[in-house]
Design a protein around this motif. Structure first.
Motif, PDB file in Angstrom:
ATOM      1  N   LEU A   1       0.833  -1.208   0.000  1.00  0.00           N
ATOM      2  CA  LEU A   1       0.000   0.000   0.000  1.00  0.00           C
ATOM      3  C   LEU A   1       0.869   1.261   0.000  1.00  0.00           C
ATOM      4  CD1 LEU A   1      -2.877  -1.001   2.463  1.00  0.00           C
ATOM      5  CD2 LEU A   1      -2.993  -0.759  -0.023  1.00  0.00           C
ATOM      6  N   GLY A   2       1.937   1.230   0.797  1.00  0.00           N
ATOM      7  CA  GLY A   2       2.860   2.369   0.822  1.00  0.00           C
ATOM      8  C   GLY A   2       3.523   2.580  -0.527  1.00  0.00           C
ATOM      9  N   LEU A   3       3.971   1.487  -1.144  1.00  0.00           N
ATOM     10  CA  LEU A   3       4.611   1.588  -2.459  1.00  0.00           C
ATOM     11  C   LEU A   3       3.614   2.061  -3.518  1.00  0.00           C
ATOM     12  CD1 LEU A   3       6.807  -1.636  -2.441  1.00  0.00           C
ATOM     13  CD2 LEU A   3       7.599   0.725  -2.355  1.00  0.00           C
ATOM     14  N   ARG A   4       2.389   1.569  -3.420  1.00  0.00           N
ATOM     15  CA  ARG A   4       1.358   1.999  -4.367  1.00  0.00           C
ATOM     16  C   ARG A   4       1.109   3.503  -4.228  1.00  0.00           C
ATOM     17  NH1 ARG A   4      -3.477  -1.844  -4.098  1.00  0.00           N
ATOM     18  NH2 ARG A   4      -2.034  -3.178  -5.215  1.00  0.00           N
ATOM     19  N   SER A   5       1.057   3.979  -2.976  1.00  0.00           N
ATOM     20  CA  SER A   5       0.863   5.410  -2.735  1.00  0.00           C
ATOM     21  C   SER A   5       2.041   6.212  -3.284  1.00  0.00           C
ATOM     22  CB  SER A   5       0.698   5.651  -1.235  1.00  0.00           C
ATOM     23  OG  SER A   5       0.679   7.013  -0.955  1.00  0.00           O
ATOM     24  N   ASP A   6       3.261   5.724  -3.031  1.00  0.00           N
ATOM     25  CA  ASP A   6       4.453   6.399  -3.560  1.00  0.00           C
ATOM     26  C   ASP A   6       4.437   6.442  -5.085  1.00  0.00           C
ATOM     27  OD1 ASP A   6       5.291   6.697  -0.965  1.00  0.00           O
ATOM     28  OD2 ASP A   6       6.822   5.115  -1.053  1.00  0.00           O
ATOM     29  N   LEU A   7       4.014   5.340  -5.697  1.00  0.00           N
ATOM     30  CA  LEU A   7       3.951   5.269  -7.154  1.00  0.00           C
ATOM     31  C   LEU A   7       2.926   6.261  -7.699  1.00  0.00           C
ATOM     32  CD1 LEU A   7       4.857   3.906  -9.766  1.00  0.00           C
ATOM     33  CD2 LEU A   7       3.088   2.193  -9.391  1.00  0.00           C
ATOM     34  N   THR A  54       3.824   9.327 -10.064  1.00  0.00           N
ATOM     35  CA  THR A  54       3.134   9.468 -11.346  1.00  0.00           C
ATOM     36  C   THR A  54       2.532  10.860 -11.467  1.00  0.00           C
ATOM     37  OG1 THR A  54       2.623   7.114 -11.352  1.00  0.00           O
ATOM     38  CG2 THR A  54       1.315   8.493 -12.791  1.00  0.00           C
ATOM     39  N   MET A  55       1.936  11.337 -10.371  1.00  0.00           N
ATOM     40  CA  MET A  55       1.349  12.666 -10.373  1.00  0.00           C
ATOM     41  C   MET A  55       2.429  13.732 -10.591  1.00  0.00           C
ATOM     42  SD  MET A  55      -1.651  13.744  -7.710  1.00  0.00           S
ATOM     43  CE  MET A  55      -0.549  14.153  -6.387  1.00  0.00           C
ATOM     44  N   LEU A  56       3.543  13.609  -9.876  1.00  0.00           N
ATOM     45  CA  LEU A  56       4.631  14.581 -10.032  1.00  0.00           C
ATOM     46  C   LEU A  56       5.207  14.538 -11.441  1.00  0.00           C
ATOM     47  CD1 LEU A  56       6.502  14.180  -6.619  1.00  0.00           C
ATOM     48  CD2 LEU A  56       5.099  16.111  -7.364  1.00  0.00           C
ATOM     49  N   LEU A  57       5.349  13.347 -11.975  1.00  0.00           N
ATOM     50  CA  LEU A  57       5.875  13.204 -13.330  1.00  0.00           C
ATOM     51  C   LEU A  57       4.921  13.836 -14.334  1.00  0.00           C
ATOM     52  CD1 LEU A  57       8.132  12.041 -15.073  1.00  0.00           C
ATOM     53  CD2 LEU A  57       6.832   9.921 -15.214  1.00  0.00           C
ATOM     54  N   ALA A  58       3.626  13.641 -14.109  1.00  0.00           N
ATOM     55  CA  ALA A  58       2.638  14.263 -15.011  1.00  0.00           C
ATOM     56  C   ALA A  58       2.732  15.782 -14.922  1.00  0.00           C
ATOM     57  CB  ALA A  58       1.236  13.785 -14.649  1.00  0.00           C
ATOM     58  N   GLN A  59       2.924  16.305 -13.713  1.00  0.00           N
ATOM     59  CA  GLN A  59       3.057  17.753 -13.549  1.00  0.00           C
ATOM     60  C   GLN A  59       4.314  18.262 -14.238  1.00  0.00           C
ATOM     61  OE1 GLN A  59       2.922  18.435  -9.336  1.00  0.00           O
ATOM     62  NE2 GLN A  59       0.699  18.249  -9.216  1.00  0.00           N
ATOM     63  N   GLU A  60       5.416  17.505 -14.063  1.00  0.00           N
ATOM     64  CA  GLU A  60       6.674  17.901 -14.708  1.00  0.00           C
ATOM     65  C   GLU A  60       6.529  17.876 -16.220  1.00  0.00           C
ATOM     66  OE1 GLU A  60      10.099  15.714 -13.447  1.00  0.00           O
ATOM     67  OE2 GLU A  60       9.767  16.168 -11.345  1.00  0.00           O
ATOM     68  N   THR A  61       5.840  16.846 -16.722  1.00  0.00           N
ATOM     69  CA  THR A  61       5.662  16.728 -18.171  1.00  0.00           C
ATOM     70  C   THR A  61       4.835  17.890 -18.693  1.00  0.00           C
ATOM     71  OG1 THR A  61       5.753  14.322 -17.996  1.00  0.00           O
ATOM     72  CG2 THR A  61       4.801  15.213 -19.998  1.00  0.00           C
TER      73      THR A  61
END
Length: 131
Positions: free
Chosen positions: A74-80, A84-91
């Motif tokens: 669950l922790g890893l899923r949350s981190d992922l 993903t959200m940060l990467l989308a923002q960066e993109t």
């Protein structure tokens, strides 16, 4: 009835008595064999019970680890999801930044042209004032 065993003639009663005596002689041996078999069965049951208890302990240990692994997942899923959200923002930021740079560059060119025009006007005004 007369039977022939190993070259002797024995009647039915004698054969029955002999067989009964053989059984009586074998009875202690059979009791010992039964006792030995009972001990072997008890040992086998003890080994089976020991194996079952060991497997049960392993199962319990694995079951305890499952809850820890679930929380880790669950922790890893949350981190992922966060990554993903940060990467989308960066993109999207990477797409926005070049556009902003182009707009700023165009604005800079316009301002530069205006400044050149103002400088030229200023020089004309100075010439007119000096004359």
């Amino acid at each position: 009835a007369i039977h022939k065993m190993e070259g002797e003639e024995i009647d039915g009663t004698s054969a029955a008595v002999k067989a009964n005596q053989d059984l009586e002689l074998d009875l202690p041996h059979l009791q010992r064999a039964l006792c030995d078999l009972s001990l072997e069965v008890e040992k086998a049951q003890a080994r089976v019970l020991s194996t079952v208890e060991a497997r049960h302990a392993e199962f319990l240990a694995a079951a305890d680890q499952v809850s820890g692994l679930r929380s880790s997942i669950l922790g890893l899923r949350s981190d992922l999801q966060m990554a993903t959200m940060l990467l989308a923002q960066e993109t999207s930021a990477k797409e926005v930044v070049p556009q902003q740079i182009k707009e700023a560059s165009s604005r800079h060119a316009l301002l530069k042209d205006e400044l050149a025009a103002l400088d030229a006007s200023t020089q004309v005004i100075r010439v007119v004032i000096d004359v």
